[in-house]
Design an enzyme around this catalytic site. Structure first.
Site, PDB file in Angstrom:
ATOM      1  N   HIS A  57       2.310   9.730  -8.129  1.00  0.00           N
ATOM      2  CA  HIS A  57       2.001   8.290  -8.080  1.00  0.00           C
ATOM      3  C   HIS A  57       1.428   7.913  -6.719  1.00  0.00           C
ATOM      4  O   HIS A  57       2.148   7.860  -5.722  1.00  0.00           O
ATOM      5  CB  HIS A  57       3.288   7.493  -8.355  1.00  0.00           C
ATOM      6  CG  HIS A  57       3.048   6.038  -8.659  1.00  0.00           C
ATOM      7  ND1 HIS A  57       3.810   5.333  -9.569  1.00  0.00           N
ATOM      8  CD2 HIS A  57       2.140   5.156  -8.193  1.00  0.00           C
ATOM      9  CE1 HIS A  57       3.376   4.080  -9.631  1.00  0.00           C
ATOM     10  NE2 HIS A  57       2.367   3.948  -8.797  1.00  0.00           N
ATOM     11  N   LEU A  60      -5.440   5.992  -4.010  1.00  0.00           N
ATOM     12  CA  LEU A  60      -6.391   6.494  -3.007  1.00  0.00           C
ATOM     13  C   LEU A  60      -7.481   5.473  -2.697  1.00  0.00           C
ATOM     14  O   LEU A  60      -8.284   5.667  -1.797  1.00  0.00           O
ATOM     15  CB  LEU A  60      -7.002   7.824  -3.473  1.00  0.00           C
ATOM     16  CG  LEU A  60      -6.017   9.004  -3.605  1.00  0.00           C
ATOM     17  CD1 LEU A  60      -6.729  10.251  -4.105  1.00  0.00           C
ATOM     18  CD2 LEU A  60      -5.307   9.283  -2.290  1.00  0.00           C
ATOM     19  N   ASP A 149      -0.589   0.703 -14.460  1.00  0.00           N
ATOM     20  CA  ASP A 149       0.248   0.512 -13.256  1.00  0.00           C
ATOM     21  C   ASP A 149       0.551  -0.944 -12.926  1.00  0.00           C
ATOM     22  O   ASP A 149       1.331  -1.573 -13.626  1.00  0.00           O
ATOM     23  CB  ASP A 149      -0.337   1.240 -12.044  1.00  0.00           C
ATOM     24  CG  ASP A 149       0.715   1.372 -10.928  1.00  0.00           C
ATOM     25  OD1 ASP A 149       1.909   1.346 -11.251  1.00  0.00           O
ATOM     26  OD2 ASP A 149       0.343   1.518  -9.746  1.00  0.00           O
ATOM     27  N   HIS A 229       8.445   4.423 -10.475  1.00  0.00           N
ATOM     28  CA  HIS A 229       9.234   3.805  -9.385  1.00  0.00           C
ATOM     29  C   HIS A 229      10.467   2.997  -9.799  1.00  0.00           C
ATOM     30  O   HIS A 229      10.512   1.784  -9.623  1.00  0.00           O
ATOM     31  CB  HIS A 229       8.338   2.977  -8.458  1.00  0.00           C
ATOM     32  CG  HIS A 229       7.264   2.148  -9.121  1.00  0.00           C
ATOM     33  ND1 HIS A 229       7.530   1.250 -10.137  1.00  0.00           N
ATOM     34  CD2 HIS A 229       5.921   2.093  -8.913  1.00  0.00           C
ATOM     35  CE1 HIS A 229       6.403   0.670 -10.493  1.00  0.00           C
ATOM     36  NE2 HIS A 229       5.414   1.164  -9.793  1.00  0.00           N
ATOM     37  N   ASN A 275       6.329  -3.417  -4.427  1.00  0.00           N
ATOM     38  CA  ASN A 275       6.626  -3.805  -5.802  1.00  0.00           C
ATOM     39  C   ASN A 275       6.874  -2.567  -6.652  1.00  0.00           C
ATOM     40  O   ASN A 275       5.981  -1.752  -6.769  1.00  0.00           O
ATOM     41  CB  ASN A 275       5.444  -4.604  -6.371  1.00  0.00           C
ATOM     42  CG  ASN A 275       5.768  -5.214  -7.712  1.00  0.00           C
ATOM     43  OD1 ASN A 275       6.930  -5.300  -8.098  1.00  0.00           O
ATOM     44  ND2 ASN A 275       4.737  -5.620  -8.436  1.00  0.00           N
ATOM     45  N   ASP A 302       4.213   6.516  -4.403  1.00  0.00           N
ATOM     46  CA  ASP A 302       3.556   5.217  -4.618  1.00  0.00           C
ATOM     47  C   ASP A 302       2.784   4.821  -3.356  1.00  0.00           C
ATOM     48  O   ASP A 302       2.748   3.655  -2.966  1.00  0.00           O
ATOM     49  CB  ASP A 302       4.552   4.127  -5.029  1.00  0.00           C
ATOM     50  CG  ASP A 302       3.854   2.897  -5.613  1.00  0.00           C
ATOM     51  OD1 ASP A 302       2.612   2.923  -5.794  1.00  0.00           O
ATOM     52  OD2 ASP A 302       4.547   1.899  -5.885  1.00  0.00           O
ATOM     53  N   HIS A 306      -2.816  -0.441   2.750  1.00  0.00           N
ATOM     54  CA  HIS A 306      -3.416  -1.766   2.959  1.00  0.00           C
ATOM     55  C   HIS A 306      -3.765  -1.893   4.430  1.00  0.00           C
ATOM     56  O   HIS A 306      -3.009  -1.422   5.295  1.00  0.00           O
ATOM     57  CB  HIS A 306      -2.436  -2.887   2.591  1.00  0.00           C
ATOM     58  CG  HIS A 306      -2.151  -2.981   1.128  1.00  0.00           C
ATOM     59  ND1 HIS A 306      -3.111  -3.372   0.211  1.00  0.00           N
ATOM     60  CD2 HIS A 306      -1.030  -2.731   0.420  1.00  0.00           C
ATOM     61  CE1 HIS A 306      -2.574  -3.353  -1.004  1.00  0.00           C
ATOM     62  NE2 HIS A 306      -1.320  -2.963  -0.920  1.00  0.00           N
TER      63      HIS A 306
HETATM   64 ZN    ZN Z   1       3.390   0.464  -9.808  1.00  0.00          ZN
END
Ligand code: ZN
Length: 422
Positions: A57, A60, A149, A229, A275, A302, A306
């Protein structure tokens, strides 16, 4: 190219192996002995060889958000973390809902990637949740799973069809379990801390309602459901129950959900915002229990890069997500293995054997003869402080900056080539 790693502790869950020996690599594959002279020899004393880590997970960001990450930078970040294979989520711009888009990722990864990249395809066209994408075509193009997702399928009928349709391809449907109405406007876990900080909360039920629904639909269809997750004690319980009933469900959690609680959420630090959100100690404890008893099959990062300007906005407005490639293995070692939650072998299985099995990756996740020579070399005595300047990812949004670790990857080998070394 003939490579030999000598006198190394080999931990390979796929063979239930934990012993000191030699690893031989020829033409990118693991062999039992070399057919000719050794070209390169690595002294493995004091170190551990495990199958190359598989992260099921990640984001990219390419195509479309290359300011945050690219296949080039993301795979280098993964290599530094000892990860040899990453799955990338399809919520790029444009989204990966057709064969050429998936082929673009594979081609780009082949040209510029340092580790293996497998794309996950959208479950629905445009990730809009209205109409199934051309799943058969996506599978042929090379996707290893389908998922919408961050934009979970709210229409139960569409989710049912996705599970039914993917069954014939043995393609898991990854569920980012979130009831968007229940989580609406929330920015952190709903509880004592959200009240104190005056931030809007996301109740555990926003996750658990959808975990329940998707388990029911997996039971109805016999499809392959993988819960992404897991962050709450309730979700762990639901997955455990479903497995006891024989429903085909698997699950992953991320290092931050077994390491951190929402006690570290501060209004001015959006690097604690993701999240699903960080929960409370009882959830952390339940997730560790779920990892220990096999309820949770995989550990995934995950990885969600950012740029700083976005994360520097006030907490309410900052985007969700943290990077994870470069800290995952060290967190697993320090929080799970060193604390006695999992044996080293069981911990490594969550990023090798189990993901390879669930997502049908042939010749990966194992150091058995004939496997592709993806290998992670770990040194449990490798101590370092995780500093912003050392981050290889294009983005720096991690709540673990400044943390000291004992143990991590010191060498990453992909198909017999050393791609990273500490
Ligand atoms: Zn997610």
């Amino acid at each position: 190219m003939h490579l030999q790693i000598k006198n190394i502790r080999i931990v390979d869950p796929s063979q239930k192996k934990d012993s000191v020996g030699n690893v031989f690599i020829e033409n990118g594959k693991i062999v039992s002995k070399l057919s000719g002279n050794v070209d390169k020899e690595i002294d493995g004393r004091g170190k551990i060889a495990v199958p190359g880590l598989i992260d099921v997970h990640s984001h990219l960001r390419e195509p479309g958000q290359e300011d945050k990450e690219t296949i080039y930078t993301g795979t280098r970040s993964a290599a530094k973390g000892g990860i040899t294979t990453v799955f990338c989520m399809p919520n790029t711009k444009p989204v990966i809902d057709n064969a050429p888009a998936a082929e673009f990722i594979l081609l780009k990864a082949q040209k510029e990637g340092l580790v293996n990249v497998f794309p996950i395809g959208c479950a629905t066209k445009g990730s809009e949740g209205m109409e199934l994408s051309e799943i058969g075509v996506l599978k042929k193009a090379g996707v290893v799973a389908i998922s919408d997702d961050g934009l979970p399928i709210s229409n139960s009928q569409i989710m049912r069809r996705a599970l039914e349709y993917t069954k014939m391809f043995k393609l898991p449907v990854i569920s980012h379990s979130e009831d968007k109405e229940l989580s609406k406007n929330g920015v952190m876990n709903e509880g004592k801390n959200s009240t104190i900080l005056g931030l809007r909360g996301i109740p555990r039920q926003a996750e658990e309602v959808m975990v329940s629904r998707d388990i029911m639909l997996a039971e109805l269809t016999g499809g392959y459901l993988h819960i992404a997750h897991v962050s709450t004690a309730g979700s762990v319980g639901l997955v455990r129950q479903a497995k006891e009933k024989g429903i085909k469900v698997t699950a992953e959690t991320c290092p931050h959900y077994f390491t951190l609680t929402d006690d570290i959420v501060k209004v001015y630090d959006a690097n604690t915002k993701m999240n699903p959100p960080l929960r409370e100690q009882k959830d952390v404890d339940a997730i560790k229990q779920g990892l220990a008893d096999g309820t949770i099959d995989c550990i995934a990062t995950d990885h969600a890069p950012h740029i700083q300007e976005e994360k520097n906005r006030e907490f309410d407005l900052a985007p969700f997500g943290i990077i994870g490639f470069e800290t995952a293995l060290s967190l697993i070692l320090n929080e799970l293995v060193d604390k006695g939650v999992l044996s080293l072998s069981d911990a490594i299985a969550k990023m090798t054997l189990n993901p390879a099995k669930i997502f049908n990756l042939t010749a990966r996740g194992s150091l058995e003869e004939g496997s592709i020579a993806d290998i992670t070399i770990i040194d449990q005595k490798y101590s370092y402080k995780f500093e912003e300047e050392s981050i290889v990812s294009k983005s720096k949004n991690s709540p673990f900056v400044g943390r000291k670790f004992n143990g991590g990857a010191v060498m990453t080998i992909v198909a017999g080539n050393v791609v990273w070394q500490a």
